[in-house]
Write a protein that holds these residues in place. Structure first.
Motif, PDB file in Angstrom:
ATOM      1  N   LEU A   1       0.836  -1.200   0.000  1.00 39.72           N
ATOM      2  CA  LEU A   1       0.000   0.000   0.000  1.00 39.72           C
ATOM      3  C   LEU A   1       0.873   1.253   0.000  1.00 39.72           C
ATOM      4  O   LEU A   1       2.033   1.229   0.407  1.00 39.72           O
ATOM      5  CB  LEU A   1      -0.977   0.007   1.190  1.00 39.72           C
ATOM      6  N   LYS A   2       0.297   2.342  -0.512  1.00 39.19           N
ATOM      7  CA  LYS A   2       0.964   3.642  -0.508  1.00 39.19           C
ATOM      8  C   LYS A   2       0.256   4.534   0.498  1.00 39.19           C
ATOM      9  O   LYS A   2      -0.975   4.593   0.522  1.00 39.19           O
ATOM     10  CB  LYS A   2       0.891   4.301  -1.891  1.00 39.19           C
ATOM     11  N   ILE A   3       1.023   5.238   1.301  1.00 36.27           N
ATOM     12  CA  ILE A   3       0.449   6.166   2.276  1.00 36.27           C
ATOM     13  C   ILE A   3       0.963   7.565   1.977  1.00 36.27           C
ATOM     14  O   ILE A   3       2.168   7.798   1.909  1.00 36.27           O
ATOM     15  CB  ILE A   3       0.794   5.765   3.722  1.00 36.27           C
ATOM     16  N   ILE A   4       0.033   8.493   1.789  1.00 35.64           N
ATOM     17  CA  ILE A   4       0.366   9.885   1.503  1.00 35.64           C
ATOM     18  C   ILE A   4      -0.189  10.743   2.636  1.00 35.64           C
ATOM     19  O   ILE A   4      -1.346  10.581   3.038  1.00 35.64           O
ATOM     20  CB  ILE A   4      -0.244  10.335   0.158  1.00 35.64           C
ATOM     21  N   ASP A   5       0.607  11.650   3.156  1.00 37.78           N
ATOM     22  CA  ASP A   5       0.181  12.535   4.248  1.00 37.78           C
ATOM     23  C   ASP A   5       0.014  13.967   3.753  1.00 37.78           C
ATOM     24  O   ASP A   5       0.929  14.528   3.147  1.00 37.78           O
ATOM     25  CB  ASP A   5       1.206  12.514   5.385  1.00 37.78           C
ATOM     26  N   HIS A   6      -1.148  14.541   4.017  1.00 37.17           N
ATOM     27  CA  HIS A   6      -1.347  15.974   3.815  1.00 37.17           C
ATOM     28  C   HIS A   6      -0.920  16.699   5.087  1.00 37.17           C
ATOM     29  O   HIS A   6      -1.238  16.254   6.192  1.00 37.17           O
ATOM     30  CB  HIS A   6      -2.810  16.295   3.516  1.00 37.17           C
ATOM     31  N   SER A   7      -0.253  17.827   4.926  1.00 37.75           N
ATOM     32  CA  SER A   7       0.219  18.575   6.090  1.00 37.75           C
ATOM     33  C   SER A   7      -0.920  19.195   6.889  1.00 37.75           C
ATOM     34  O   SER A   7      -0.775  19.507   8.070  1.00 37.75           O
ATOM     35  CB  SER A   7       1.191  19.670   5.644  1.00 37.75           C
ATOM     36  N   LYS A   8      -2.083  19.394   6.237  1.00 35.52           N
ATOM     37  CA  LYS A   8      -3.263  19.900   6.929  1.00 35.52           C
ATOM     38  C   LYS A   8      -4.507  19.343   6.245  1.00 35.52           C
ATOM     39  O   LYS A   8      -4.408  18.672   5.215  1.00 35.52           O
ATOM     40  CB  LYS A   8      -3.292  21.428   6.922  1.00 35.52           C
ATOM     41  N   ASN A   9      -5.656  19.621   6.834  1.00 33.26           N
ATOM     42  CA  ASN A   9      -6.914  19.104   6.295  1.00 33.26           C
ATOM     43  C   ASN A   9      -7.371  19.952   5.108  1.00 33.26           C
ATOM     44  O   ASN A   9      -7.949  21.017   5.274  1.00 33.26           O
ATOM     45  CB  ASN A   9      -7.981  19.095   7.396  1.00 33.26           C
ATOM     46  N   TYR A  10      -7.131  19.450   3.903  1.00 35.29           N
ATOM     47  CA  TYR A  10      -7.492  20.172   2.689  1.00 35.29           C
ATOM     48  C   TYR A  10      -8.919  19.865   2.227  1.00 35.29           C
ATOM     49  O   TYR A  10      -9.522  20.655   1.515  1.00 35.29           O
ATOM     50  CB  TYR A  10      -6.529  19.822   1.559  1.00 35.29           C
ATOM     51  N   GLY A  11      -9.453  18.702   2.596  1.00 38.64           N
ATOM     52  CA  GLY A  11     -10.800  18.343   2.185  1.00 38.64           C
ATOM     53  C   GLY A  11     -10.838  16.990   1.489  1.00 38.64           C
ATOM     54  O   GLY A  11      -9.838  16.512   0.930  1.00 38.64           O
ATOM     55  N   TYR A  12     -12.020  16.388   1.523  1.00 41.93           N
ATOM     56  CA  TYR A  12     -12.241  15.059   0.953  1.00 41.93           C
ATOM     57  C   TYR A  12     -11.867  15.000  -0.529  1.00 41.93           C
ATOM     58  O   TYR A  12     -11.160  14.092  -0.971  1.00 41.93           O
ATOM     59  CB  TYR A  12     -13.721  14.700   1.150  1.00 41.93           C
ATOM     60  N   GLY A  13     -12.338  15.977  -1.298  1.00 41.36           N
ATOM     61  CA  GLY A  13     -12.060  15.993  -2.733  1.00 41.36           C
ATOM     62  C   GLY A  13     -10.584  16.136  -3.042  1.00 41.36           C
ATOM     63  O   GLY A  13     -10.062  15.481  -3.949  1.00 41.36           O
ATOM     64  N   ARG A  14      -9.897  16.978  -2.283  1.00 35.36           N
ATOM     65  CA  ARG A  14      -8.457  17.160  -2.507  1.00 35.36           C
ATOM     66  C   ARG A  14      -7.699  15.873  -2.194  1.00 35.36           C
ATOM     67  O   ARG A  14      -6.732  15.529  -2.892  1.00 35.36           O
ATOM     68  CB  ARG A  14      -7.934  18.295  -1.625  1.00 35.36           C
ATOM     69  N   ALA A  15      -8.127  15.163  -1.158  1.00 36.02           N
ATOM     70  CA  ALA A  15      -7.477  13.890  -0.824  1.00 36.02           C
ATOM     71  C   ALA A  15      -7.624  12.900  -1.982  1.00 36.02           C
ATOM     72  O   ALA A  15      -6.666  12.201  -2.346  1.00 36.02           O
ATOM     73  CB  ALA A  15      -8.085  13.308   0.449  1.00 36.02           C
ATOM     74  N   LEU A  16      -8.818  12.853  -2.574  1.00 38.88           N
ATOM     75  CA  LEU A  16      -9.025  11.963  -3.721  1.00 38.88           C
ATOM     76  C   LEU A  16      -8.155  12.376  -4.901  1.00 38.88           C
ATOM     77  O   LEU A  16      -7.550  11.533  -5.575  1.00 38.88           O
ATOM     78  CB  LEU A  16     -10.502  11.974  -4.131  1.00 38.88           C
ATOM     79  N   LYS A  17      -8.078  13.662  -5.165  1.00 34.44           N
ATOM     80  CA  LYS A  17      -7.263  14.153  -6.282  1.00 34.44           C
ATOM     81  C   LYS A  17      -5.791  13.792  -6.095  1.00 34.44           C
ATOM     82  O   LYS A  17      -5.114  13.380  -7.047  1.00 34.44           O
ATOM     83  CB  LYS A  17      -7.405  15.672  -6.421  1.00 34.44           C
ATOM     84  N   THR A  18      -5.308  13.950  -4.878  1.00 39.80           N
ATOM     85  CA  THR A  18      -3.910  13.603  -4.591  1.00 39.80           C
ATOM     86  C   THR A  18      -3.657  12.124  -4.874  1.00 39.80           C
ATOM     87  O   THR A  18      -2.668  11.759  -5.522  1.00 39.80           O
ATOM     88  CB  THR A  18      -3.574  13.915  -3.121  1.00 39.80           C
ATOM     89  N   ALA A  19      -4.560  11.286  -4.400  1.00 40.72           N
ATOM     90  CA  ALA A  19      -4.390   9.841  -4.595  1.00 40.72           C
ATOM     91  C   ALA A  19      -4.479   9.455  -6.065  1.00 40.72           C
ATOM     92  O   ALA A  19      -3.676   8.646  -6.554  1.00 40.72           O
ATOM     93  CB  ALA A  19      -5.440   9.087  -3.786  1.00 40.72           C
ATOM     94  N   ILE A  20      -5.436  10.040  -6.782  1.00 36.78           N
ATOM     95  CA  ILE A  20      -5.596   9.708  -8.204  1.00 36.78           C
ATOM     96  C   ILE A  20      -4.350  10.099  -8.987  1.00 36.78           C
ATOM     97  O   ILE A  20      -3.920   9.384  -9.899  1.00 36.78           O
ATOM     98  CB  ILE A  20      -6.854  10.391  -8.787  1.00 36.78           C
ATOM     99  N   SER A  21      -3.748  11.213  -8.604  1.00 33.81           N
ATOM    100  CA  SER A  21      -2.528  11.659  -9.298  1.00 33.81           C
ATOM    101  C   SER A  21      -1.368  10.683  -9.093  1.00 33.81           C
ATOM    102  O   SER A  21      -0.425  10.650  -9.885  1.00 33.81           O
ATOM    103  CB  SER A  21      -2.122  13.053  -8.822  1.00 33.81           C
TER     104      SER A  21
END
Length: 293
Positions: A64-84
């Motif tokens: 599995l890959k784990i990506i950390d956002h430095s702050k809470n950007y939002g549900y949609g942004r989390a999906l965009k990061t993962a899709i990229s």
């Protein structure tokens, strides 16, 4: 297996300390039981509880890959990061809060791929105890509005259990918001352009932990989002009714003025003026839309 026959499973996470370890273990088992049919991408969207510490236990797991956002950007942004960061063209999104039937992920993928759908959505049509009572009336009204605007009966506008093609996602990427409205927007975008979207009923259970949705604020944002998306894809569905409504009110006031005399002249003129403007704006938006396509 080639990239066509696999998929990327995306798990956006925010403050899920009560269930995260159990859920990830279950999904890792599902992955190994199905001969690593999918990759797992987790995005920790700036969790403020112990989620980050729990995820450290999985950092060394190559499956599995784990990506950390430095702050809470939002549900949609989390999906965009993962899709990229995803490898495959088939993108499956779900939650790990206990609401969705994640044991059916592989079943959904095979149905999606065998029928060549553009998107397959888990419809929470059973409406059991998983959806709080306070959220049901606004959800009903929002769905009615969305159904009218896209001329399609949408079983579930914003289900977070779905699989879709990344190539189509990229087409609408700039329209998709960073918040919870991501799923609603991509649904409306696909349906507005007549993509092959199918729904399959699922159970929706009561979540573990506290919901991140704010009923009043998010309901208002959903309505604005629906109107914005439909203006982009099918503006006449909004501007024609507005034009007709203001025109009819203006005519009624004009008839009343003729019969009774001396009232509502300014109001009538303003309403008829707005009626013409709504019509011209709608026609102009439709021409721009067709030219762009």
């Amino acid at each position: 297996m080639n990239s066509i026959s696999k998929f990327s499973l995306i798990l956006p996470i925010y403050n899920e300390e009560k269930i995260i370890e159990k859920s990830i273990d279950q999904i890792l088992k599902l992955q190994s039981d199905n001969n690593y049919l999918f990759e797992i991408i987790i995005v920790n969207d700036g969790s403020s509880d112990t989620t980050h510490e729990i995820l450290k236990k999985f950092k060394q797991n190559d499956n599995l890959k784990i990506i950390d956002h430095s702050k809470n950007y939002g549900y949609g942004r989390a999906l965009k990061t993962a899709i990229s960061k995803s490898t495959y063209d088939n993108i499956f999104i779900t939650d790990i809060d206990g609401t969705y039937p994640n044991d059916r992920i592989v079943e959904f993928f095979f149905e999606f791929s065998s029928n060549n759908f553009d998107m397959l959505v888990g419809s929470r049509s059973l409406m059991n105890s998983g959806i709080p009572l306070i959220r049901k009336p606004p959800k009903y009204l929002i769905n009615k509005l969305a159904n009218y605007l896209v001329q399609y009966k949408i079983p579930d506008l914003n289900s977070g259990f779905r699989i879709f093609k990344k190539t189509l996602y990229k087409k609408y990427q700039n329209l998709l918001p960073d918040g919870f409205s991501f799923t609603s927007t991509i649904t409306l975008a696909f349906l507005s352009e007549f993509k092959k979207v199918e729904y399959k009923s699922i159970n929706y259970e009561k979540r573990v932990g506290k919901s991140k949705i704010h009923p009043i604020k998010d309901t208002f944002n959903f309505v604005i989002l629906i109107l914005r998306v439909i203006i982009y894809f099918n503006p006449l569905r909004i501007f024609i009714p507005l034009s007709l409504a203001t025109f009819l009110i203006g005519i009624i006031l004009l008839i009343y003025r003729i019969m009774e005399g001396g009232q509502f002249l300014a109001t009538t003129i303003i309403l008829l003026f707005f009626s013409m403007n709504f019509l011209f704006i709608g026609l102009l938006a439709e021409l721009i839309n067709k030219r762009k396509r």
